[in-house]
Scaffold this active site. Structure first.
Site, PDB file in Angstrom:
ATOM      1  CB  CYS A 162      98.715  39.084  48.936  1.00 40.33           C
ATOM      2  SG  CYS A 162      99.753  38.873  50.383  1.00 40.33           S
TER       3      CYS A 162
ATOM      4  CG  ASP B 142      97.658  16.371  68.648  1.00 47.98           C
ATOM      5  OD1 ASP B 142      97.193  15.916  69.713  1.00 47.98           O
ATOM      6  OD2 ASP B 142      96.964  16.612  67.645  1.00 47.98           O
TER       7      ASP B 142
ATOM      8  CB  CYS C 211     102.910  38.312  51.950  1.00 46.96           C
ATOM      9  SG  CYS C 211     102.821  36.863  50.889  1.00 46.96           S
TER      10      CYS C 211
ATOM     11  CG  ASP D 226      91.856  14.889  73.908  1.00 50.12           C
ATOM     12  OD1 ASP D 226      92.967  14.670  73.378  1.00 50.12           O
ATOM     13  OD2 ASP D 226      90.977  15.557  73.343  1.00 50.12           O
TER      14      ASP D 226
HETATM   15 ZN   LIG Z   1     100.767  36.863  49.919  1.00 49.40          ZN
END
Ligand SMILES: [Zn+2]
Length: 644
Positions: free
Chosen positions: A272, A87, A274, A122
């Site tokens: 979760c 960037d 994960c 930009d």
């Molecule tokens: Zn997680």
């Protein structure tokens, strides 16, 4: 170079080729800050399967790392073998209010670092910036982008669309950038919109930008790191995302979910599973920023995987409609999509998966809008005195109402139309996508019912029939018969074929296809029409799956003779035509032009520059795409004109 592999909505699974390998899109680029590596680039690749990173060349340039990164090169300095985007720091310089590096310096610096994709500096506009200011920013952005082409040689240039909330400026800026040799386009100036939950403005900005950009270049939505926005953005054709959020949110004690954000301090349960959360206690997540960042990244990547699967299944609209229930501002944006339905329809495949109604917004899906549009423009009703309006019911309607219809046609000279939630459906079109392939609740939202009333009135106003009666029970048929005595003299098989042919190929198509002695081959089991022969030639097959025709070469010849160019045509160059004659597929780079009304999965005629028919097949792209793409298949050819 970018190639589209699969599509749904404007969403696509694509392949972006870079000097450091191929990236499958939509892709998430984790933002890596070299002075503060929470997860190392090596682990991002190994543990998370990250294909592409983004880092800020301006921040490196400003830091003490400037020279070391030049000496080592970006890939060695970050210890990452895949593609890296950089960037230019336009946002940072905008926020800090000073420009301490020139466009030329930062573009050349990115080239010297060995970035695969590097960004032009930009000029950032705030959402509330006045028009004049945005105009100046757009002109300066375009000037700098033109300049950068020379300095950026060898690197994939990224040109960013600005223009604030002035949609014509967004489109103008996008068009200007599309003319320049750039690899990727970014949509900038949107972080303040997302931070303020201004998602309706966000979709307007994305659509305006997409209208001006070329469909063969990937689009990066700058600063969209929270998975809650991925669905809408992917649906509208964004391919790349950058996430600093996974680290920032973690440092801020926030846990990203696909529905929003949870304060980690308030965590009583870890819902979760994960790899970072698996077997973790709330306390462990609260105390370990690294672990929380890992979770945030996993959950972001999971949303992208689900989006890719939805594209693969053709169910992206359902996915996004469901996700947009996560926040009222997202729901507003979803409703706002109807303002763009004309543009969205151009990219929507002719057929997709089962259409699950998720709410009154579903009525505004491009496939439903297309059904109504084609009905208005292409439908010609049978000759009958009256019409019976039947209520919405189980699909297919002709089965649900088979006794009623038999009775009606015997007693009255009338046709029948179902007042479906997607608009009026003449019974002979009841098997056509998406009508028979939709699943709707028995209790419909008032908003959707009202919309269907309006559409029905519009249909009746066309004056096809002199008597129209709403179904109120058995007696309705007798009432209709008293005003329009029967029986109905219409051959329903013929009417069905005519209506579908005109719906699919346009007015005049049915006359051309069905002129002569028509014979139907029906399925022994279902008694449904399978093949249509005319004068002994096989011209069409009717697909059970979506209720639409597959064109045979004999049918293609009839349409080619009857419909004037450019109707249904895909014009190929002389290099391609001989191959297509042999039955080889049409690749986009050989397409000269095509009918503006062609949609992905439409049946098409492939012709050469002299309008000689060389093949028939199925389009995989619309006109904008066929003209722009250098890679990928434009038409899957079914039969070449030179048969073996
Ligand atoms: Zn997680």
């Amino acid at each position: 170079m970018f190639e589209m592999k699969e599509r749904s909505g404007l969403g696509r699974i694509g392949e972006l080729r870079t000097n450091h390998g191929v990236v499958e899109t939509p892709a998430l680029m984790p933002v890596v800050n070299p002075s503060n590596l929470v997860i190392t680039p090596k682990d991002l690749a190994r543990q998370f399967g990250i294909q592409i990173l983004i880092t800020n060349a301006y921040i490196i340039w400003k830091s003490e790392l400037r020279q070391r990164f030049l000496d080592d090169g970006l890939h060695r300095a970050l210890d990452f073998e895949g593609p890296i985007m950089t960037d230019s720091g336009a946002f940072q310089q905008h926020v800090y209010g000073r420009v301490d590096v020139s466009n030329e310096d930062i573009v050349r610096y990115q080239v010297a670092l060995g970035a695969d994709l590097g960004t032009v500096l930009d000029v950032f506009s705030e959402p509330d910036d006045k028009r004049r200011l945005c105009e100046e920013a757009v002109e300066e952005t375009l000037r700098r982008s033109r300049d950068a082409v020379e300095w950026g040689e060898g690197m994939g240039l990224v040109g960013t669309v600005q223009g604030g909330l002035h949609m014509d400026l967004r489109e103008y800026c996008a068009r200007g950038l599309a003319e320049l040799p750039m690899r990727v386009h970014a949509i900038g100036g949107v972080v303040p919109l997302m931070e303020a939950y201004r998602f309706t403005d966000l979709i307007d900005v994305i659509v305006a930008s997409k209208k001006g950009l070329r469909p063969d270049r990937p689009v990066h939505l700058f600063g969209a790191g929270h998975p809650v926005t991925f669905g809408l953005a992917v649906l509208l054709g964004c391919d790349l995302f950058d996430s600093a959020a996974y680290v920032k949110y973690a440092q801020d004690g926030r846990m990203i979910t696909r529905w929003g954000t949870t304060k980690v301090d308030e965590l009583a349960y870890v819902s979760c599973n994960c790899p970072a959360c698996h077997s973790a206690s709330p306390k462990e997540l609260q105390e370990d920023v690294g672990r929380l960042a890992q979770h945030n990244l996993y959950v972001s990547l999971q949303e992208l995987e689900e989006l890719k699967q939805a594209i693969h299944e053709g169910s992206l609209w359902e996915h996004v409609e469901r996700r947009c229930r996560a926040h009222p501002s997202l729901l507003d944006a979803l409703k706002g999509l109807r303002d763009h339905v004309g543009f969205l329809e151009r990219y929507e495949s002719l057929v997709g998966g089962t259409l699950f109604y998720t709410g009154p917004e579903s009525v505004w899906r491009p496939v439903a809008y297309r059904f109504r549009q084609r009905m208005l423009k292409r439908y010609s009703p049978p000759r009958a005195e009256g019409v019976l309006i039947l209520p919405e019911g189980a699909r297919p309607y002709t089965r649900t109402y088979s006794n009623t219809l038999r009775d009606l046609f015997q007693k009255a000279d009338a046709h029948a139309v179902v007042r479906s939630v997607f608009g009026p459906v003449p019974v002979e079109l009841d098997s056509v996508y998406p009508i028979a392939q939709s699943v709707i609740p028995s209790d419909l939202d008032l908003e959707a019912v009202e919309a269907s009333e309006v559409l029905l009135r519009e249909f009746l106003r066309r004056g096809y029939f002199s008597v129209g009666i709403l179904w109120e029970g058995e007696a309705t048929i007798d009432e209709l018969a008293s005003k329009a005595p029967g029986p109905t003299a219409v051959d329903m098989d013929m009417q069905k074929c005519q209506a579908i042919a005109n719906y699919q190929f346009g007015p005049g198509a049915a006359d051309a296809l069905l002129e002569g002695k028509v014979e139907f081959v029906k399925s022994k089991k279902t008694k449904k029409i399978r093949n249509v022969f005319v004068d002994g030639e096989h011209v069409l097959s009717l697909r059970a799956r979506d209720g639409l025709f597959t064109m045979k070469l004999a049918g293609g010849k009839r349409l080619h003779g009857a419909l004037r160019p450019p109707k249904l045509r895909v014009v190929v160059n002389e290099e391609s035509a001989p191959l297509n004659r042999e039955g080889k597929n049409v690749f986009a780079k050989f397409v000269v032009d095509c009918d503006d009304d062609i949609r992905p999965l439409d049946e098409v005629l492939v012709v050469d520059g002299d309008d000689e028919l060389v093949a028939i097949g199925r389009a995989l792209m619309n006109r904008e795409e066929m003209r722009a793409f250098e890679r990928g298949m434009a038409v899957r050819v079914r039969e070449g004109s030179r048969l073996p």
